[in-house]
Design an enzyme around this catalytic site. Sequence first.
Site, mmCIF file in Angstrom:
data_model
loop_
_atom_site.group_PDB
_atom_site.id
_atom_site.type_symbol
_atom_site.label_atom_id
_atom_site.label_comp_id
_atom_site.label_asym_id
_atom_site.label_seq_id
_atom_site.Cartn_x
_atom_site.Cartn_y
_atom_site.Cartn_z
ATOM 1 N N ARG A 226 0.852 -1.192 0.000
ATOM 2 C CA ARG A 226 0.000 0.000 0.000
ATOM 3 C C ARG A 226 0.885 1.238 0.000
ATOM 4 N NH1 ARG A 226 -2.046 -3.506 4.033
ATOM 5 N NH2 ARG A 226 -4.115 -4.384 3.530
ATOM 6 N N LYS B 268 -2.707 -1.121 8.347
ATOM 7 C CA LYS B 268 -4.169 -1.147 8.282
ATOM 8 C C LYS B 268 -4.772 -2.183 9.228
ATOM 9 C CE LYS B 268 -7.925 -1.228 4.886
ATOM 10 N NZ LYS B 268 -8.249 -1.345 3.439
ATOM 11 N N HIS C 146 -3.128 3.277 -6.354
ATOM 12 C CA HIS C 146 -3.538 2.022 -5.706
ATOM 13 C C HIS C 146 -3.659 0.887 -6.720
ATOM 14 C CE1 HIS C 146 -5.107 -0.286 -2.354
ATOM 15 N NE2 HIS C 146 -6.078 -0.738 -3.140
ATOM 16 N N ARG D 278 -1.114 -1.917 -6.866
ATOM 17 C CA ARG D 278 -1.360 -3.074 -5.994
ATOM 18 C C ARG D 278 -2.199 -4.104 -6.747
ATOM 19 N NH1 ARG D 278 -1.387 -4.382 -0.419
ATOM 20 N NH2 ARG D 278 -3.330 -5.231 0.432
ATOM 21 N N HIS E 191 -3.746 -9.193 3.800
ATOM 22 C CA HIS E 191 -5.191 -9.217 4.011
ATOM 23 C C HIS E 191 -5.519 -9.943 5.312
ATOM 24 C CE1 HIS E 191 -6.478 -8.558 -0.470
ATOM 25 N NE2 HIS E 191 -6.245 -7.432 0.172
ATOM 26 N N TYR F 130 -10.305 -9.996 -5.570
ATOM 27 C CA TYR F 130 -9.547 -10.396 -6.760
ATOM 28 C C TYR F 130 -9.998 -11.709 -7.404
ATOM 29 C CZ TYR F 130 -6.349 -6.803 -5.097
ATOM 30 O OH TYR F 130 -5.805 -5.609 -4.694
#
Length: 368
Positions: free
Chosen positions: A201, A239, A313, A316, A339, A349
């Site tokens: 990120r 995050k 972004h 990514r 994640h 995805y």
Amino acid sequence: MSVKKLENGQYQVDVSFGFDPITGERIRTRPVASTRKEALELEAKLRREFQEERARKSRSVSFPTLISIYLASCEIDSKPNYYQNQKYIINKHISDYFLKSDIQKITHREITDFRKHLMETGLSNKSVNNIMTSLSKIFDTAVHEEILKRNPCDNVKRLPLTRKKMKFWRPEEFKKFISLIPQDQLLFKTFYTVAFLTGLRCGEMLALQWKDIDKILLEIDVHKSCTWLDGQFVVTTPKTKNSIRRVSINKKLLKLLERWKEAQEELFNELGIRHSHDTYIFQYKDTPSRKDIFSRKIKYFCKDSDLTPIRLHDFRHSHVALLIHQGEDYITIKERLGHGSVKTTIDVYGHLYPNKQKEMADKLDDLL
């Protein structure tokens, strides 16, 4: 029993009013009465007075006060950028609408009317959902503080979202982009290459320091993120807890990083800036870099070519598309991206994976 007889023949009332929010200790009172009947009447009187006082306090809480209570807790419990985001959403979309509302009288109907109002302003469904989430959190605070018995936002469904087509660059497009960057712009070549080959990120990348690169194991230690708030550079945790990870890099990428490090040291010497292992990797002046310059430069470098620019972004996304093309599984991609769950990876995805039905049909063709 909340009433018990003492050795001297009197009766003690033991009434609890919950816990002190500061000390965590139980709030209780233990008055004494002459008879059991008086003790029971006293207990009922104390409980009634407590409920009346709580109801009085609830009625006296205005919506602006409730917002202040929510934001105060948000500032303590959340990351700075999340707090600022909540403050912005509330000030822009929520506070004026409910300014004179009696929070005790706000019902499910008023909430859905507010959502309709937001939709009529032309906001996207995603934006409306985000605003409604903030409003629900405000009322969650009211329930937690015992100002309300229930959240009027409960059972208000989220608006449906239309999945936008994900934009990303294939390897040949990325190579073309890199070729468009002048040779003397090594900072940008390095930044975008790291983004494409790691999937980090933007906040994670800008928080990287040279000490986070393990040259022996060929890994990047990702354990922080960053943002600029009110003119201040703020470093935070990533995050999610799963975002703390080590990301493997290839040898060519390490060599590119080392080339930029040498160029950065020369630049810092010219500017009289001290360089050390604590220096931020993508820093080019006496303060850490901001995201916006790397966002703007994408369009700038693409302007004289037929290459369609993507967002920062989207690098990514491009990295994930590359991994999927190479046959990597969901678990590997989840760990590399940081994640929280495989479900997140699949939800975001999954549509990029090749259709196995076509592959199966082709195999059946081979049997005939």
